[in-house]
Design an enzyme around this catalytic site. Structure first.
Site, PDB file in Angstrom:
ATOM      1  N   CYS A  97      53.135  21.213  51.658  1.00  9.45           N
ATOM      2  CA  CYS A  97      54.308  21.077  50.555  1.00  9.45           C
ATOM      3  C   CYS A  97      53.706  19.998  49.659  1.00  9.45           C
ATOM      4  O   CYS A  97      53.699  18.848  50.297  1.00  9.45           O
ATOM      5  CB  CYS A  97      55.579  20.900  51.430  1.00  9.45           C
ATOM      6  SG  CYS A  97      56.947  20.440  50.210  1.00  9.45           S
ATOM      7  N   ARG A 136      45.382  35.314  51.068  1.00 12.37           N
ATOM      8  CA  ARG A 136      46.294  35.243  52.069  1.00 12.37           C
ATOM      9  C   ARG A 136      46.632  33.781  52.676  1.00 12.37           C
ATOM     10  O   ARG A 136      46.081  33.175  53.131  1.00 12.37           O
ATOM     11  CB  ARG A 136      45.770  35.909  53.187  1.00 12.37           C
ATOM     12  CG  ARG A 136      46.492  35.968  54.657  1.00 12.37           C
ATOM     13  CD  ARG A 136      45.955  36.716  55.739  1.00 12.37           C
ATOM     14  NE  ARG A 136      44.420  36.469  56.093  1.00 12.37           N
ATOM     15  CZ  ARG A 136      44.288  35.723  57.158  1.00 12.37           C
ATOM     16  NH1 ARG A 136      45.243  35.179  57.886  1.00 12.37           N
ATOM     17  NH2 ARG A 136      43.070  35.389  57.122  1.00 12.37           N
ATOM     18  N   HIS A 158      47.302  27.700  56.389  1.00 11.90           N
ATOM     19  CA  HIS A 158      46.040  27.850  55.495  1.00 11.90           C
ATOM     20  C   HIS A 158      46.144  28.937  54.483  1.00 11.90           C
ATOM     21  O   HIS A 158      46.822  30.062  54.889  1.00 11.90           O
ATOM     22  CB  HIS A 158      44.939  27.935  56.475  1.00 11.90           C
ATOM     23  CG  HIS A 158      44.839  26.758  57.544  1.00 11.90           C
ATOM     24  ND1 HIS A 158      45.450  26.512  58.543  1.00 11.90           N
ATOM     25  CD2 HIS A 158      43.866  25.681  57.194  1.00 11.90           C
ATOM     26  CE1 HIS A 158      44.933  25.279  59.042  1.00 11.90           C
ATOM     27  NE2 HIS A 158      44.010  24.839  58.220  1.00 11.90           N
ATOM     28  N   CYS A 205      48.651  32.075  54.736  1.00 11.39           N
ATOM     29  CA  CYS A 205      49.049  32.359  56.241  1.00 11.39           C
ATOM     30  C   CYS A 205      49.953  31.111  56.627  1.00 11.39           C
ATOM     31  O   CYS A 205      49.313  30.131  56.920  1.00 11.39           O
ATOM     32  CB  CYS A 205      47.649  32.479  57.157  1.00 11.39           C
ATOM     33  SG  CYS A 205      47.980  32.921  58.744  1.00 11.39           S
ATOM     34  N   CYS A 235      48.020  39.467  60.662  1.00 13.41           N
ATOM     35  CA  CYS A 235      47.521  38.133  61.677  1.00 13.41           C
ATOM     36  C   CYS A 235      48.226  37.392  62.409  1.00 13.41           C
ATOM     37  O   CYS A 235      47.622  36.472  63.130  1.00 13.41           O
ATOM     38  CB  CYS A 235      46.925  37.245  60.159  1.00 13.41           C
ATOM     39  SG  CYS A 235      48.114  36.204  59.437  1.00 13.41           S
ATOM     40  N   CYS A 261      61.700  19.710  53.622  1.00 12.58           N
ATOM     41  CA  CYS A 261      62.488  19.140  52.240  1.00 12.58           C
ATOM     42  C   CYS A 261      63.121  19.902  51.704  1.00 12.58           C
ATOM     43  O   CYS A 261      64.007  19.725  50.632  1.00 12.58           O
ATOM     44  CB  CYS A 261      61.372  18.147  51.583  1.00 12.58           C
ATOM     45  SG  CYS A 261      60.358  19.476  50.725  1.00 12.58           S
ATOM     46  N   CYS A 284      56.682  16.888  50.222  1.00 10.35           N
ATOM     47  CA  CYS A 284      56.847  16.265  51.239  1.00 10.35           C
ATOM     48  C   CYS A 284      55.668  15.939  52.223  1.00 10.35           C
ATOM     49  O   CYS A 284      55.524  15.248  53.182  1.00 10.35           O
ATOM     50  CB  CYS A 284      58.104  16.453  51.998  1.00 10.35           C
ATOM     51  SG  CYS A 284      57.723  17.917  52.875  1.00 10.35           S
ATOM     52  N   HIS A 342      52.679  20.153  56.599  1.00 14.66           N
ATOM     53  CA  HIS A 342      51.707  21.016  56.966  1.00 14.66           C
ATOM     54  C   HIS A 342      52.487  22.432  56.947  1.00 14.66           C
ATOM     55  O   HIS A 342      53.356  22.422  57.517  1.00 14.66           O
ATOM     56  CB  HIS A 342      50.944  20.805  58.201  1.00 14.66           C
ATOM     57  CG  HIS A 342      50.152  21.855  58.519  1.00 14.66           C
ATOM     58  ND1 HIS A 342      48.756  22.011  58.026  1.00 14.66           N
ATOM     59  CD2 HIS A 342      50.134  22.660  59.371  1.00 14.66           C
ATOM     60  CE1 HIS A 342      48.116  23.203  58.673  1.00 14.66           C
ATOM     61  NE2 HIS A 342      49.180  23.529  59.567  1.00 14.66           N
ATOM     62  N   ASP A 376      44.754  43.619  48.884  1.00 16.16           N
ATOM     63  CA  ASP A 376      45.122  44.394  47.605  1.00 16.16           C
ATOM     64  C   ASP A 376      46.132  43.577  47.166  1.00 16.16           C
ATOM     65  O   ASP A 376      47.330  44.073  47.142  1.00 16.16           O
ATOM     66  CB  ASP A 376      45.351  45.871  48.371  1.00 16.16           C
ATOM     67  CG  ASP A 376      45.796  46.619  47.120  1.00 16.16           C
ATOM     68  OD1 ASP A 376      45.393  46.381  45.870  1.00 16.16           O
ATOM     69  OD2 ASP A 376      46.625  47.730  47.357  1.00 16.16           O
TER      70      ASP A 376
END
Length: 138
Positions: A96, A119, A105, A121, A65, A50, A99, A102, A113
Site C-alpha cells: 500500500c 496478476r 505480489h 495476487c 491461485c 489504512c 501506509c 504488505h 486474458d
C-alpha cells in the site's frame, strides 16, 4: 514509524495477530482460505490497515491461485512495487502506497486474458471490500 506516522505498537493495537503478520511483517495467508477468494460482489477493495482504495471489483478475476487476483490497481500511485528476492526467487511485492502495508505480489507475462497480462495476487486479509449499496453476493 510507518509512512502514515503509526508506531509498531499502534499497528499491533489496531490489527489482529494474523492481520499484523501479513500486513506489517510481509506474511502470506493460506491459499483458498481468504474471505475474498470467491467474492463476486461489486465494489472497492481497500487496504485493511489504512482504508486506502486499492482495487476495483471489475478488475478482479479468477486465476485459480488461491488468493484474490486483480489485473490492475485503481491507480498506479495507490500501490508501491518492490523487488522481492526472498524464498530463492525473484518476485515483485505489492505494498500500500499510503501506509506501506504488505498486500501480496504481482506477476506479469503469464498469458492472462486481461489488458495488462498481470496478476496482482493479494492476500484477502490485507483487504476490506466496500460493496456497492444493494449488491448482494451471487
Amino acid at each position: 514509524m510507518s509512512p502514515n506516522g503509526k508506531s509498531d505498537e499502534q499497528w499491533r493495537e489496531q490489527l489482529t495477530r494474523d492481520e499484523y503478520r501479513v500486513l506489517r511483517e510481509g506474511g502470506t495467508e493460506a491459499p483458498w482460505k481468504g474471505e475474498y477468494v470467491d467474492e463476486k460482489r461489486t465494489g472497492v477493495y481497500r487496504c485493511r490497515a489504512c482504508g486506502s482504495e486499492l482495487f476495483a471489483s471489475d478488475t478482479k478475476f479468477d486465476s485459480h491461485c488461491g488468493w484474490p487476483s486483480f489485473w490492475t490497481p485503481m491507480a498506479g500511485e495507490k500501490v508501491r512495487l518492490l523487488e522481492d528476492v526472498s524464498l530463492g526467487m525473484k518476485r515483485t511485492e505489492v505494498r500500500c502506497a499510503n501506509c506501506d502495508s504488505h498486500l501480496g505480489h504481482v506477476f506479469y507475462g503469464e498469458g492472462w486474458d486481461n489488458p495488462e497480462d498481470a496478476r496482482f495476487c493479494i492476500n484477502s486479509i490485507s483487504l476490506t471490500l466496500e460493496p456497492v449499496s444493494g449488491d448482494a453476493a451471487e
